[in-house]
Scaffold this active site. Structure first.
Site, PDB file in Angstrom:
ATOM      1  N   GLU A  34       1.135  -1.211  -0.064  1.00 14.09           N
ATOM      2  CA  GLU A  34       0.107  -0.127   0.171  1.00 14.09           C
ATOM      3  C   GLU A  34       0.652   1.316  -0.238  1.00 14.09           C
ATOM      4  O   GLU A  34       1.540   1.730   0.834  1.00 14.09           O
ATOM      5  CB  GLU A  34      -1.043   0.079   1.222  1.00 14.09           C
ATOM      6  CG  GLU A  34      -1.407   1.417   1.156  1.00 14.09           C
ATOM      7  CD  GLU A  34      -2.002   1.411   2.932  1.00 14.09           C
ATOM      8  OE1 GLU A  34      -2.706   0.554   3.366  1.00 14.09           O
ATOM      9  OE2 GLU A  34      -2.419   2.366   2.967  1.00 14.09           O
ATOM     10  N   ARG A  38      -0.061  10.313   0.817  1.00 12.54           N
ATOM     11  CA  ARG A  38       0.312  11.787   1.256  1.00 12.54           C
ATOM     12  C   ARG A  38       1.655  12.400   0.597  1.00 12.54           C
ATOM     13  O   ARG A  38       2.080  13.196   1.197  1.00 12.54           O
ATOM     14  CB  ARG A  38       1.182  11.116   2.731  1.00 12.54           C
ATOM     15  CG  ARG A  38       0.114  10.094   3.243  1.00 12.54           C
ATOM     16  CD  ARG A  38      -0.030   9.880   4.782  1.00 12.54           C
ATOM     17  NE  ARG A  38      -0.436   8.748   5.491  1.00 12.54           N
ATOM     18  CZ  ARG A  38      -0.648   8.153   5.687  1.00 12.54           C
ATOM     19  NH1 ARG A  38       0.515   7.956   7.379  1.00 12.54           N
ATOM     20  NH2 ARG A  38      -1.659   7.017   6.381  1.00 12.54           N
ATOM     21  N   LYS A 122     -10.960  -1.509   7.622  1.00 15.31           N
ATOM     22  CA  LYS A 122      -9.639  -0.702   8.521  1.00 15.31           C
ATOM     23  C   LYS A 122     -10.054  -0.380   9.535  1.00 15.31           C
ATOM     24  O   LYS A 122     -10.983   0.707  10.301  1.00 15.31           O
ATOM     25  CB  LYS A 122      -8.801   0.404   7.714  1.00 15.31           C
ATOM     26  CG  LYS A 122      -7.654   1.476   8.354  1.00 15.31           C
ATOM     27  CD  LYS A 122      -6.869   1.933   7.765  1.00 15.31           C
ATOM     28  CE  LYS A 122      -6.318   3.001   7.761  1.00 15.31           C
ATOM     29  NZ  LYS A 122      -4.392   2.956   7.585  1.00 15.31           N
TER      30      LYS A 122
HETATM   31  C1  3PG Z   1      -0.947   5.064   8.996  1.00 18.69           C
HETATM   32  O1  3PG Z   1      -2.518   4.352   7.551  1.00 18.69           O
HETATM   33  O2  3PG Z   1      -0.642   5.736   8.513  1.00 18.69           O
HETATM   34  C2  3PG Z   1      -1.054   3.162   9.392  1.00 18.69           C
HETATM   35  O3  3PG Z   1      -2.184   3.177  10.401  1.00 18.69           O
HETATM   36  C3  3PG Z   1      -0.070   3.597   9.655  1.00 18.69           C
HETATM   37  O4  3PG Z   1       0.419   3.110  10.851  1.00 18.69           O
HETATM   38  P1  3PG Z   1       2.040   2.769  11.683  1.00 18.69           P
HETATM   39  O5  3PG Z   1       2.987   4.244  10.639  1.00 18.69           O
HETATM   40  O6  3PG Z   1       1.645   3.515  13.504  1.00 18.69           O
HETATM   41  O7  3PG Z   1       2.614   1.099  11.968  1.00 18.69           O
END
Ligand code: 3PG
Length: 205
Positions: A34, A38, A122
């Site tokens: 994924e 961003r 999710k």
């Molecule tokens: C996200 O979408 O940012 C994820 O949940 C990643 O979370 P993490 O960086 O804490 O693993």
């Protein structure tokens, strides 16, 4: 695509990291990724992985606007992930036949998601929301409906094992094994090692 029950959530700072990252994950036996929308590098990263690694199931994360969904479909993105439950984004994905995992935090949101025809959700941000304890409580009334969860947010290898014990967990998402700092330092071998370790922990859980 969630066969290994592990979903790497990637914040790509440099498009050039896309290929070595995909290679590192594939070397560990993981064929899903994924890329979060961003950073400016995300779209280019998706394009590169789709072109070079057709065996990789590529998803887009942080999908906040319905307008971007047709573009993602054109790039061959197979699934979308969103931090929240946005009906417009869900319907845009459904229109192009793209699987979507929207984010939920509560019973009300789970029911809204079911009403929109979504079955894999999710659970975000998993750890701040109460982690495994909270997720178990949510599975109580909804597990029998076939709803499945992808907990993400604050999870590491150790915590992943705990989530993996729950049948209603389709996959565990996280960035701990694909951190930007590892890519910046060119430590793609470490990414392969950590991915292998995560897969093994989840399998034995
Ligand atoms: C996200 O979408 O940012 C994820 O949940 C990643 O979370 P993490 O960086 O804490 O693993």
């Amino acid at each position: 695509m969630l066969e290994k029950r592990l979903l790497p959530i990637v914040v790509l700072d440099d498009e050039e990291h896309a290929e070595p990252l995909a290679e590192a994950l594939l070397a560990a036996g993981l064929d899903v990724i994924e890329l979060t929308l961003r950073t400016p590098a995300a779209m280019g990263g998706i394009r590169r992985i789709r072109e070079k690694f057709p065996q990789m199931h590529v998803g887009a994360g942080t999908v906040l606007d319905p307008e971007v969904v047709p573009q993602l479909a054109d790039l061959g993105v197979e699934f979308a992930v969103a931090p929240g439950l946005n009906a417009a984004v869900i319907q845009a994905a459904q229109r192009v036949g793209m699987q979507i995992f929207p984010g939920v935090t509560s019973p009300t949101e789970i029911e809204m998601a079911r009403a929109l025809g979504v079955e894999t959700l999710k659970f975000f941000p998993a750890e701040p929301l109460g982690g495994v304890t909270m997720l178990k409580a949510l599975i109580g009334p909804y597990g029998h409906t076939g709803i499945r969860f992808v907990p993400t947010g604050g999870i590491d290898a150790e915590k992943a094992s705990e989530y993996a014990k729950l049948d209603a967990v389709a996959a565990i998402g996280g960035s701990w094994f694909v951190k930007g700092s590892l890519m910046k330092e060119g430590r793609f071998d470490t990414i392969t090692e950590m991915t292998r370790e995560a897969i093994a922990r989840i399998a034995t859980a």
